[in-house]
Every structure is written in structure tokens, then in C-alpha cells.
Design an enzyme around this catalytic site. Structure first.
Site, PDB file in Angstrom:
ATOM      1  N   GLU A   1      39.889  34.344  32.473  1.00 57.68           N
ATOM      2  CA  GLU A   1      40.426  35.341  33.411  1.00 57.68           C
ATOM      3  C   GLU A   1      39.313  35.954  34.250  1.00 57.68           C
ATOM      4  OE1 GLU A   1      43.712  35.074  34.323  1.00 57.68           O
ATOM      5  OE2 GLU A   1      43.988  35.205  32.154  1.00 57.68           O
TER       6      GLU A   1
ATOM      7  N   THR B   1      37.457  34.422  36.076  1.00 59.24           N
ATOM      8  CA  THR B   1      36.364  33.453  36.146  1.00 59.24           C
ATOM      9  C   THR B   1      36.464  32.618  37.415  1.00 59.24           C
ATOM     10  OG1 THR B   1      37.756  32.077  34.751  1.00 59.24           O
ATOM     11  CG2 THR B   1      35.938  33.219  33.669  1.00 59.24           C
TER      12      THR B   1
ATOM     13  N   SER C   1      67.427  30.488  49.928  1.00 59.22           N
ATOM     14  CA  SER C   1      67.068  30.680  48.520  1.00 59.22           C
ATOM     15  C   SER C   1      68.129  31.546  47.876  1.00 59.22           C
ATOM     16  CB  SER C   1      65.720  31.377  48.401  1.00 59.22           C
ATOM     17  OG  SER C   1      65.584  31.929  47.100  1.00 59.22           O
TER      18      SER C   1
ATOM     19  N   GLY D   1      57.214  37.379  40.766  1.00 59.83           N
ATOM     20  CA  GLY D   1      56.322  38.532  40.753  1.00 59.83           C
ATOM     21  C   GLY D   1      55.873  38.975  39.370  1.00 59.83           C
TER      22      GLY D   1
ATOM     23  N   GLY E   1      53.647  37.185  37.586  1.00 63.46           N
ATOM     24  CA  GLY E   1      52.362  36.562  37.268  1.00 63.46           C
ATOM     25  C   GLY E   1      52.511  35.167  36.699  1.00 63.46           C
TER      26      GLY E   1
ATOM     27  N   GLU F   1      49.389  29.593  51.216  1.00 63.56           N
ATOM     28  CA  GLU F   1      49.458  30.954  50.656  1.00 63.56           C
ATOM     29  C   GLU F   1      48.349  31.848  51.220  1.00 63.56           C
ATOM     30  OE1 GLU F   1      50.690  31.080  46.659  1.00 63.56           O
ATOM     31  OE2 GLU F   1      50.219  33.194  46.386  1.00 63.56           O
TER      32      GLU F   1
ATOM     33  N   ASP G   1      46.507  28.293  40.527  1.00 62.51           N
ATOM     34  CA  ASP G   1      47.964  28.246  40.399  1.00 62.51           C
ATOM     35  C   ASP G   1      48.520  26.930  40.915  1.00 62.51           C
ATOM     36  OD1 ASP G   1      47.518  30.796  39.645  1.00 62.51           O
ATOM     37  OD2 ASP G   1      48.611  31.752  41.286  1.00 62.51           O
TER      38      ASP G   1
HETATM   39  P1  ADP Z   1      54.182  35.329  41.330  1.00 63.24           P
HETATM   40  O1  ADP Z   1      53.600  34.123  41.958  1.00 63.24           O
HETATM   41  O2  ADP Z   1      53.351  35.875  40.238  1.00 63.24           O
HETATM   42  O3  ADP Z   1      55.598  35.150  40.883  1.00 63.24           O
HETATM   43  P2  ADP Z   1      53.747  36.374  43.970  1.00 63.24           P
HETATM   44  O4  ADP Z   1      53.811  37.742  44.521  1.00 63.24           O
HETATM   45  O5  ADP Z   1      52.517  35.584  44.108  1.00 63.24           O
HETATM   46  O6  ADP Z   1      54.193  36.490  42.433  1.00 63.24           O
HETATM   47  O7  ADP Z   1      54.913  35.507  44.627  1.00 63.24           O
HETATM   48  C1  ADP Z   1      56.237  35.988  44.628  1.00 63.24           C
HETATM   49  C2  ADP Z   1      56.840  35.765  46.002  1.00 63.24           C
HETATM   50  O8  ADP Z   1      57.055  34.354  46.223  1.00 63.24           O
HETATM   51  C3  ADP Z   1      58.221  36.365  46.119  1.00 63.24           C
HETATM   52  O9  ADP Z   1      58.155  37.729  46.483  1.00 63.24           O
HETATM   53  C4  ADP Z   1      58.847  35.511  47.216  1.00 63.24           C
HETATM   54  O10 ADP Z   1      58.401  35.936  48.486  1.00 63.24           O
HETATM   55  C5  ADP Z   1      58.255  34.138  46.938  1.00 63.24           C
HETATM   56  N1  ADP Z   1      59.145  33.346  46.067  1.00 63.24           N
HETATM   57  C6  ADP Z   1      58.885  32.879  44.840  1.00 63.24           C
HETATM   58  N2  ADP Z   1      59.928  32.171  44.350  1.00 63.24           N
HETATM   59  C7  ADP Z   1      60.893  32.207  45.283  1.00 63.24           C
HETATM   60  C8  ADP Z   1      62.224  31.687  45.382  1.00 63.24           C
HETATM   61  N3  ADP Z   1      62.775  30.989  44.385  1.00 63.24           N
HETATM   62  N4  ADP Z   1      62.908  31.934  46.507  1.00 63.24           N
HETATM   63  C9  ADP Z   1      62.365  32.635  47.521  1.00 63.24           C
HETATM   64  N5  ADP Z   1      61.139  33.145  47.483  1.00 63.24           N
HETATM   65  C10 ADP Z   1      60.404  32.955  46.391  1.00 63.24           C
HETATM   66 MG    MG Z   2      51.728  34.020  42.981  1.00 65.54          MG
END
Ligand code: ADP
Ligand code: MG
Length: 388
Positions: free
Chosen positions: A38, A40, A72, A127, A129, A165, A177
Site C-alpha cells: 500500500e 508503494t 448503465s 466507490g 475501493g 482515467e 487497478d
Molecule cells: P472505485 O473504483 O473504488 O469503485 P472510483 O471513484 O474510482 O471508485 O470509481 C467510481 C466511479 O466509476 C463511479 O462514481 C462511476 O462514475 C464510475 N462507475 C463505476 N462502475 C460503474 C457502472 N457500473 N456504471 C456507471 N458508472 C460506473
Molecule cells: Mg477507482
């Protein structure tokens, strides 16, 4: 946890409902969790993530109007965009930026991306992680590469998804990731050298050993996570500069004490100690897994947690409570996973004890008056793929 079949069926149903007709195919990519390593990554060091059995599925078909339409299940409204919006980072915002970002990254790399209709369903919590963002990027990438017959070997996918991203969505993330969700393999963890980007599949067959990883979503509200992350990063960069190395990865474990003696404040010393010992713990974990000694990695996981708590100072009470309760309920090891200040904890457990450990964590949370945690028992799964 729902089965992969359900989420694929939801994507297909969404496609039929939004666009009529049948998708040309369905592509899936998983979430991921980092077993150890972590903070790292930006120190040019080592990480060891694995892909989860939770997936994002894209049902898709090419569209001859040269535009992209994406729906989605997280949103009522589909989002539409064309080449002009895709070519300008930021023009498409919100969740659809992750999709437009993939189109942008492919076009920027010189590929001819076919117009497409896409319908997305997911079991990856958003969201938390567990990298739902890399999952959506990788699933969309897999779909577009195949629909367009693009000449793009999978080794190059992680970089492209990362660019989507970083540069289109505007979220600064490393390569971990995307590598994990694209290159992950069932029964394995992915050893990634963040300096060279070399990857190696490390046997991690929890199922065959009667083990499992319990993932605990701390549900802790993210407190100042962005600012704290930036502060940790800066302090590592400054320390590397003071020590005359390109990155903290270049401080060998055997030279750690000498390096610490050259730093003049205690906080920086503790930050450096975390990064250098954490890199070593990743290497030690890899060695044990190569030798088939999965249970023996437990103390390394727990030591990683102590280092994040005491030296890097990125844990919060909910997270520490989950780790302590899991260990008291006889997990082999437990640690926070992810950048910190919330997010998830993972615990290595006997498969048949996973529920009892989850119950113990839930009870400890109730005692402290915390919002109940989410729990999920997982085995390492495969990376991005076409479903049918
Ligand atoms: P994590 O990757 O840890 O889940 P992030 O903040 O990096 O959190 O990414 C989450 C974001 O990715 C969401 O707020 C959305 O914008 C997008 N996202 C992820 N999965 C979906 C999905 N199935 N449909 C639409 N958007 C998504
Ligand atoms: Mg993410």
C-alpha cells in the site's frame, strides 16, 4: 453476492430495452483488491492485487452512425456522444466519462473506434475501493477492441485504460487497478513492479487450500482522503530527494536504518519506514506464496496494517476495529487495503470460518456504534474477458 449470470442477464435486458434487438456480445471485467503493498505504487515499488469474482458486464453492438450511446443500470438516462465530445477530455462528464475516456484513449493511440451501443450492469460496489472504475474501463475496452477488430494485444490495455482515467476523467491513479482487472487470473495474484510495469502471476489458490479472503467494506465516511493522499505522496517525494534516490523503492531494506538516520524529522522517518518495509513485505509474501505457504502470509498482512496505522497514519477507527475483530476471531492476518481513510479491510480466513469472522466484525462495529460493515467472501478470479 449474485452470480455472474445475473449481472450478464441484466446487461442484456438493459440493451434490449434501451436499443431494441440483441447485443453482438457481452464482455466482462472484475473488480480487484490489493492483497499487500500500500502506497508503494507511486514510490516505484511493488503491489500484489488479485481480481474479484464480482464483475461489470457490457452488452454491446456496433452502430453505423459512428456515435456512442451508453446506458448503465446506475442511471436512468442513457448518455450519447460523438467523436467531437470524445476527443476533448472533460466534454463528457459524470459516470459516462469513464466510457468516453476509453474511446478517447483508443482514438488518441491511433485506432479507429467503431460507433457502438453499450448497456452496462455491475456487481462491483461503486466507490468502495474495489475498483469499479477500472472494471467499467476494461469491460468497455474489451468490447470496443473486439467490435472494431482492433489490433491491440491485452498487454497494452492497462496503459490505455489508465490514460482514460487519468487524462479524460481526470482521476490520478497508478497502473495497479487496470493491470489487476485486465491481467488477473483465477487462483493467482498479480505481482506488479510499478517501476518496470513487469507483471508475474503468483499462485494464490485459496480454494484448494480451504481458505478464503473476507473483504470488509468499512463504510467509514472518507475523511479528507484526497488531501491526505497528496500529503503522503509529497512527503515520500521529498524524502527520496533528501536521500538522493529516484524513488523510495531504491532504499534497500538493509540500508533502512542508515537512511532514517539521515532524515531530520520523525514524521518523515516513519513515512519512509512504511514504504521500505511494505515493499519488503510484498516480496516476502510473493516468496511464501511461491512456496505454497499461503497461511504463513497472515503475519505479513497484519504487520502491513500496523505499519499503515502507526507509521503512515492512514487508518481510521472503523478500519482498526475491523482488523482487530477479525484477528480476535482467528483470522490468519488482516489489513486495510486501498489508499486509506476508509475503504475496505481484508482478512485471510479458513473458508468455513468466514461467516464467523464476518459476524465478529459486525458485532464489534455494533459495540462501537458504527454503521454496519459490508462483508463479502472471495477467491481470486479471472480478468477481463468476452462472455459469449
Ligand atoms: P472505485 O473504483 O473504488 O469503485 P472510483 O471513484 O474510482 O471508485 O470509481 C467510481 C466511479 O466509476 C463511479 O462514481 C462511476 O462514475 C464510475 N462507475 C463505476 N462502475 C460503474 C457502472 N457500473 N456504471 C456507471 N458508472 C460506473
Ligand atoms: Mg477507482
Amino acid at each position: 453476492m449474485t452470480g455472474a449470470g445475473d449481472v450478464a442477464a441484466r446487461a442484456t435486458a438493459g440493451f434490449r430495452q434501451r436499443y431494441g434487438g440483441e447485443p453482438a456480445g457481452r464482455w466482462a471485467a472484475p473488480g480487484r483488491v490489493n492483497l499487500i503493498g500500500e502506497h508503494t505504487d507511486y514510490n516505484d515499488g511493488f503491489v500484489l492485487p488479485f481480481a474479484l469474482p464480482l464483475r461489470t458486464v457490457v452488452a454491446a453492438a456496433a452502430a453505423d452512425d459512428g456515435r456512442w450511446s451508453v446506458w448503465s443500470e446506475l442511471d436512468d438516462e442513457p448518455v450519447e456522444f460523438g467523436p467531437a465530445e470524445a476527443d476533448e477530455p472533460g466534454r463528457v462528464d459524470g459516470w459516462a466519462a469513464y466510457v468516453a475516456g476509453v474511446v478517447w484513449a483508443l482514438r488518441a493511440a491511433g485506432h479507429t473506434v467503431p460507433g457502438a451501443r453499450l448497456a452496462i450492469a455491475s456487481d462491483v460496489p461503486v466507490g468502495s475501493g474495489l475498483s469499479s472504475s477500472a472494471a467499467i474501463e476494461a469491460a468497455v475496452l474489451a468490447a470496443l477492441v473486439e467490435l472494431g477488430g482492433l489490433d491491440l494485444p491485452a498487454e497494452r490495455w492497462p496503459r490505455l485504460a489508465q490514460r482514460a482515467e487519468n487524462d479524460y476523467v481526470g482521476a490520478p491513479t497508478g497502473i495497479m487497478d487496470q493491470s489487476a482487472v485486465i491481467r488477473g487470473r483465477s487462483g493467482h495474484a498479480l505481482f506488479l513492479d510499478c517501476r518496470t510495469e513487469a507483471v508475474e502471476q503468483i499462485p494464490f489458490d485459496l480454494g484448494a487450500a480451504g481458505l478464503a479472503v473476507l473483504v470488509i467494506d468499512s463504510r467509514a465516511p472518507h475523511r479528507h482522503a484526497d488531501g491526505e493522499y497528496a500529503a503522503r505522496r509529497k512527503s515520500c517525494e521529498r524524502a527520496a530527494e533528501a536521500l538522493g534516490v529516484a524513488a523510495l523503492r531504491d532504499v534497500a531494506t538493509g540500508d533502512l536504518d542508515a537512511a532514517l538516520a539521515r532524515l531530520d524529522d520523525d514524521e518523515t522517518r516513519r513515512r519512509v519506514r512504511h514504504v521500505v518495509t511494505e515493499d519488503q513485505r510484498v516480496l516476502d509474501t510473493v516468496e511464501l506464496l511461491r512456496a505454497g505457504r499461503i497461511r504463513d502470509i497472515g503475519p505479513l498482512l497484519t504487520a502491513s496494517h500496523a505499519s499503515m496505522r502507526d507509521d503512515f497514519e492512514i487508518t481510521v477507527p472503523e478500519i482498526d476495529t475491523a482488523v482487530e475483530a477479525a484477528l480476535a476471531a482467528r483470522a490468519y492476518g488482516a489489513r486495510m487495503t486501498g489508499g486509506g481513510f476508509g475503504g475496505c479491510v481484508l482478512a485471510l480466513v479458513d473458508a468455513d470460518a468466514a461467516d464467523a469472522v464476518a459476524d465478529a466484525v459486525t458485532a464489534a462495529y455494533a459495540d462501537r456504534g458504527f454503521t454496519a460493515p459490508g462483508t463479502l467472501t472471495v477467491l481470486p478470479a479471472g480478468g477481463a474477458t468476452r462472455l459469449d
